[in-house]
Design a protein around this motif. Structure first.
Motif, PDB file in Angstrom:
ATOM      1  N   ASP A 157       6.521   5.655  14.675  1.00 57.17           N
ATOM      2  CA  ASP A 157       6.629   5.373  13.240  1.00 57.17           C
ATOM      3  C   ASP A 157       5.209   5.569  12.711  1.00 57.17           C
ATOM      4  OD1 ASP A 157       6.572   4.268  10.723  1.00 57.17           O
ATOM      5  OD2 ASP A 157       7.968   2.653  11.188  1.00 57.17           O
ATOM      6  N   GLU A 205      14.680   7.174   8.644  1.00 51.32           N
ATOM      7  CA  GLU A 205      15.256   6.182   9.564  1.00 51.32           C
ATOM      8  C   GLU A 205      16.786   6.191   9.478  1.00 51.32           C
ATOM      9  OE1 GLU A 205      13.447   2.661   8.011  1.00 51.32           O
ATOM     10  OE2 GLU A 205      11.456   3.209   8.722  1.00 51.32           O
ATOM     11  N   ARG A 257       0.804 -11.039   3.334  1.00 56.57           N
ATOM     12  CA  ARG A 257       0.062  -9.781   3.394  1.00 56.57           C
ATOM     13  C   ARG A 257      -0.506  -9.426   2.031  1.00 56.57           C
ATOM     14  NH1 ARG A 257       3.029  -4.057   4.248  1.00 56.57           N
ATOM     15  NH2 ARG A 257       3.457  -4.467   2.051  1.00 56.57           N
ATOM     16  N   ASP A 293       0.858  -1.193   0.000  1.00 55.97           N
ATOM     17  CA  ASP A 293       0.000   0.000   0.000  1.00 55.97           C
ATOM     18  C   ASP A 293       0.893   1.242   0.000  1.00 55.97           C
ATOM     19  OD1 ASP A 293       1.014  -0.560   2.616  1.00 55.97           O
ATOM     20  OD2 ASP A 293      -0.465   0.804   3.475  1.00 55.97           O
TER      21      ASP A 293
HETATM   22  N1  F0G Z   1       7.744   2.005   8.609  1.00 54.73           N
HETATM   23  C1  F0G Z   1       6.671   1.248   8.289  1.00 54.73           C
HETATM   24  C2  F0G Z   1       5.726   0.813   9.356  1.00 54.73           C
HETATM   25  C3  F0G Z   1       6.462   0.868   6.956  1.00 54.73           C
HETATM   26  O1  F0G Z   1       5.405   0.122   6.649  1.00 54.73           O
HETATM   27  C4  F0G Z   1       7.379   1.306   5.974  1.00 54.73           C
HETATM   28  C5  F0G Z   1       7.231   0.898   4.582  1.00 54.73           C
HETATM   29  C6  F0G Z   1       8.460   2.105   6.358  1.00 54.73           C
HETATM   30  C7  F0G Z   1       8.604   2.437   7.683  1.00 54.73           C
HETATM   31  C8  F0G Z   1       9.482   2.598   5.366  1.00 54.73           C
HETATM   32  O2  F0G Z   1       8.935   3.567   4.545  1.00 54.73           O
HETATM   33  O3  F0G Z   1       8.980   2.582   2.248  1.00 54.73           O
HETATM   34  O4  F0G Z   1       8.765   5.043   2.603  1.00 54.73           O
HETATM   35  O5  F0G Z   1      10.904   3.916   3.060  1.00 54.73           O
HETATM   36  N2  F0G Z   1       6.477  -0.032   4.228  1.00 54.73           N
HETATM   37  C9  F0G Z   1       6.210  -0.496   2.874  1.00 54.73           C
HETATM   38  C10 F0G Z   1       5.334  -1.701   2.939  1.00 54.73           C
HETATM   39  C11 F0G Z   1       7.397  -0.641   2.008  1.00 54.73           C
HETATM   40  O6  F0G Z   1       5.147  -2.361   1.902  1.00 54.73           O
HETATM   41  O7  F0G Z   1       4.772  -1.991   3.998  1.00 54.73           O
HETATM   42  P1  F0G Z   1       9.425   3.771   3.031  1.00 54.73           P
END
Ligand code: F0G
Length: 457
Positions: free
Chosen positions: A214, A103, A404, A50
């Motif tokens: 986060d 991060e 997922r 997503d």
């Molecule tokens: N923290 C969470 C909880 C996330 O779900 C994601 C990314 C990130 C940090 C990192 O962010 O992709 O902008 O560098 N989640 C995506 C996913 C990739 O498919 O759940 P990002």
């Protein structure tokens, strides 16, 4: 109650691509049974993530045109900054190109050997950035969060008793930060309660450990608080979000989720000294502090998206659409994480494919089967993503074996979702024919992105 409808109409459409099952057999083989290696034009319904896949609104597109591309002091930055200040109550706002860039900056400063970062559950990129700095990430998810089939309102909560014990053992001085992920992506998209955030904050304050959120899916989490937690039913979501952020010293955000943007992120905080260090790193990695890693037009799209996401007609539709798919699967006996999460349906692959041992990655095997049967792309959140090897070379599995199906925001309609349910149910009925997988090539970090696998004969 009448049907909860999509709270938008469609102005612009893009094609999706049909393939035959025969074609998909070859495509999957050539992609080494890894969905990240499949071309998106070979995917019919793409539920890989997503993240960055939302449909932007006409207002966001208008913002894209308004975006001011000045290197320094762009009005687009000030709209971005004010919006984030208003939502989070945090005065210092640092734009980055996406969540993991925030991060990287944060953990480069706070991380290092013999340090521990504690969390309900760290997302994979967060954990990787922590480990890359030499530090260790430790998850303390509540007991109910580890049991996919047992419903509870706030399965994203942190286990505060374990947190207290851990601080006593390792020493607060070795714990630079506590991070609460809302909603808990790696643990089923499950929300964290306000009470839990408050309790964690109290422990952190007593031990002088800063608390960061986060915040990728802060609006979805806030809406769950409205629906499920005493005292919040009549509060507007923006007020709930503001309260949630009020307990934190800072946050990292990927604007690719709840901000409906295709790219973007930020860091926000109260601490001037830390912000100064972050901005110093920002200029050498991302860009000047009034654009970070973004174009002015992206800053506009994010500022607009952050306000749109708190619209309660949207959130009602969003949460309901995930629940709709989850309930269809439950009705047919498919083992899924219960209750429905905020952005995705999580299948319990260990229960779904109970004939495949964890060492043969049942989650990844199911991902392949869903693609073969219906051209649906999903992602494993299990031992391929989180597994490690012990000193004896044996797999230390992840906490759960989940698959997922992340639903992009405002992209698919109810008939797409009905189709997805039909495919999953068909695969479930024929599950015994699915084979396990073995890894034939892998990278030392974030191996799930590039790993090559093949079926176990
Ligand atoms: N923290 C969470 C909880 C996330 O779900 C994601 C990314 C990130 C940090 C990192 O962010 O992709 O902008 O560098 N989640 C995506 C996913 C990739 O498919 O759940 P990002």
């Amino acid at each position: 109650m009448k049907t909860i409808i999509e709270p938008f109409k469609i102005k612009s459409v893009e094609p999706i691509y049909f393939t035959t099952k025969e074609e998909r057999i070859d495509i999957l083989k050539n992609a080494f049974y890894n969905p990240f290696l499949i071309r998106s034009n070979d995917v019919l319904i793409d539920l890989l993530t997503d993240s960055g896949t939302s449909a932007m609104s006409s207002n966001q597109w208008a913002g894209i045109m308004r975006g001011d591309e000045s290197y320094a002091g762009s009005p687009s930055f000030f709209r971005f900054e004010e919006t984030i200040q208003q939502i989070t109550g945090m005065p210092l706002v640092i734009p980055t190109h996406q969540g993991r860039a925030s991060e990287k900056i944060l953990f480069s400063i706070l991380g290092g050997k013999e340090k521990y970062f504690v969390s309900n559950t760290l997302f994979d990129t967060t954990r990787a950035n922590i480990e890359f700095s030499g530090a260790e990430g430790v998850d303390f998810i509540c007991e109910e969060g580890k049991l996919p089939s047992i419903p509870a309102p706030f399965k994203g909560n942190m286990d505060t008793d374990s947190l207290i014990k851990f601080i006593a053992t390792k020493g607060a001085e070795n714990i630079p930060l506590c991070i609460i992920t809302v909603t808990n992506n790696s643990g089923g998209g499950q929300p964290v309660s306000m009470a839990n955030i408050k309790a964690v904050k109290k422990i952190c304050t007593e031990n002088n450990i800063p608390l960061f959120i986060d915040a990728c899916r802060f609006a979805e989490n806030s809406y769950f608080i409205k629906l499920r937690e005493d005292g919040y039913a009549d509060k507007p979501v923006n007020e709930i979000a503001k309260e949630l952020f009020s307990y934190a010293d800072g946050c990292t955000m990927s604007a690719k989720k709840d901000a409906f943007a295709n790219i973007g992120g930020f860091l926000a905080m109260h601490d001037e000294a830390l912000a100064l260090q972050c901005r110093n790193l920002l200029v050498i990695t991302e860009g000047f502090p009034t654009y970070g890693g973004l174009a002015g037009r992206d800053l506009e799209a994010i500022a607009i998206g952050l306000m749109e996401v708190m619209d309660e007609h949207y959130l009602q539709y969003r949460i309901r659409s995930i629940e709709y798919l989850t309930n269809k699967l439950i009705a047919e006996g498919v083992p899924v994480m219960q209750p429905a999460g905020g952005h995705a349906v999580y299948i319990d692959a260990k229960a779904f494919l109970d004939h495949i041992p964890v060492e043969q990655y049942p989650g990844q095997a199911l991902v392949g089967a869903l693609y073969l049967e219906g051209g649906i792309r999903s992602v494993e959140i299990g031992s391929l993503m989180f597994g490690k090897y012990g000193e004896d070379g044996k797999l230390i599995p992840g906490q759960m074996e989940l698959v997922r199906l992340a639903i992009p925001r405002r992209v698919y309609t109810q008939s797409h979702i009905d189709y997805v349910a039909e495919v999953i149910i068909e695969v479930f009925q024929n599950r015994k024919s699915i084979k396990g997988l073995k890894i034939i090539e892998e990278a030392p970090m974030l191996r799930h992105f590039t790993a090559k696998l093949q079926p176990v004969e």
